[in-house]
Design an enzyme around this catalytic site. Sequence first.
Site, PDB file in Angstrom:
ATOM      1  N   ASP A   1       0.633  -1.147   0.071  1.00 43.01           N
ATOM      2  CA  ASP A   1      -0.215   0.013   0.011  1.00 43.01           C
ATOM      3  C   ASP A   1       0.985   1.227  -0.029  1.00 43.01           C
ATOM      4  OD1 ASP A   1       0.708  -0.668   2.658  1.00 43.01           O
ATOM      5  OD2 ASP A   1      -0.720   0.618   3.437  1.00 43.01           O
TER       6      ASP A   1
ATOM      7  N   GLU B   1      -0.235  -0.820   5.720  1.00 45.83           N
ATOM      8  CA  GLU B   1       1.233  -0.353   6.580  1.00 45.83           C
ATOM      9  C   GLU B   1       0.929   0.947   7.044  1.00 45.83           C
ATOM     10  OE1 GLU B   1       4.653   1.500   8.062  1.00 45.83           O
ATOM     11  OE2 GLU B   1       3.735   1.755   6.068  1.00 45.83           O
TER      12      GLU B   1
HETATM   13 ZN   LIG Z   1       6.609   2.636   4.217  1.00 46.12          ZN
END
Ligand SMILES: [Zn+2]
EC number: 3.5.1.14
Length: 445
Positions: A105, A171
């Site tokens: 992501d 994340e």
């Molecule tokens: Zn990163």
Amino acid sequence: MTEIFRRGEKMMTYIPILLAVLLGSQGQAKVADSDAVKLLQKYVQINTVTTSDLTKAVDFWKQLAAEDNLPISVHEYTPGYPVVIIKWAGTDDSLDSIMLNSHMDVVPAAMSDGWTYDPFSGHLDTNGDIYGRGTQDMKSVSIQYYMALRRLKANNIPLLRNVYMTLMPDEELGAENGMIPFLKSQEFLDMNVGLELDEGTSYPIPFIPVFYQDKVVWQIRVDCYGISAHGSTFPTTDSTATGKCNNVINRFFQFRDEQYALYGKAAQDNAGGYTSINLNRINAGTADNVIPSHVSLVFDMRLGNTVDTEEFDATLHKWISEAGENITLTYILKNQQSPATYTNTTTPYWTAITTAAASAGVIVAPILPPGSTDARHVRNAGYPAYGVSPMPSTELLLHSVNERLNKNTFTKGISFYEKVIKNLANVPGSATAQNPVAYLYKTAE
Ligand SMILES: [Zn+2]
């Protein structure tokens, strides 16, 4: 999966010459620098902004794994948030493995923010800069890991330990749907991890920082409740929600100034010496002539690495109670203080990295960064982790407009990882501790 791969591996060792003949220049092309750049461009072109559908990114990795005949598995611990595992088998399955982690992501980006090129174009300009969201954070690293492993395989360099590439979702929003559930999964346990590599950062000077600990993220919401009345009335300051929140803000900003003074004195490589705090949201009010009954504040804090979290929690509650009645404190995010990974020669993984860096002609040094990565969850789970992204002499553009990476820096990073992975995967079993937790230490109680 594993079994099929092992059979494949055996075949590979018997017929390297035949393969070389069959693949010919095509086999060579697969590990060429220009192909690595094209692969990064292709990956950047897949929009993987955190909450978006990651199917295309997963398909991208599935296709690569198929090309190299690698076992790949996809797991969703939260529906819609795939975790991808690709295995490069080592010769000794009994040894702890090396986990090369990266996240799929990226944070949002739009032309209207002021980008010179479409942030999802992977545009390569005449200076050799590859533009796009994820070129620094951290699609570049994913491709570098992959190309480095491909080259090791093409050059018949054996890996003693299993090497896993893991590709995470979520994340950027805290890993509740990615790394955190993954670390509790059977799939993770089965990997028998000895060391994790994760992301680092670009650096403006010719130097690659290695993160050995991350700061802890705490986010709190403070709700102040008070008298609501017509805007023409005049209640005491401390009976109003705004007056109470003013007290909270004053106390927190006094602390902020103290920490800011420490920040000014802190060494460049150690952001652990201070706690950063910012007031990032203020919500209140229903009309211009009504005293609001409720004011809400959100503070984002990154705790210093020696802060005793229980003590700090008690201090926050004390400040809230001193600010007045009917004020509540709610945690939005309250991470546990993460241990640090040793960075000395008693840690064979550290030696493997520094030796590799020396042979690649680059300087690496341990740093405690101001932010945090998925590695904090890995260390909290009891596994050593280092954060490193080989982007020396590069402007820091993570999460920024015109995020970009020069293709020469990018391709040099592949050679860097080739040496690092080769060394890490070949640390002998006799050199490493029985339990990887031995490579961690606490900086706060
Ligand atoms: Zn990163």
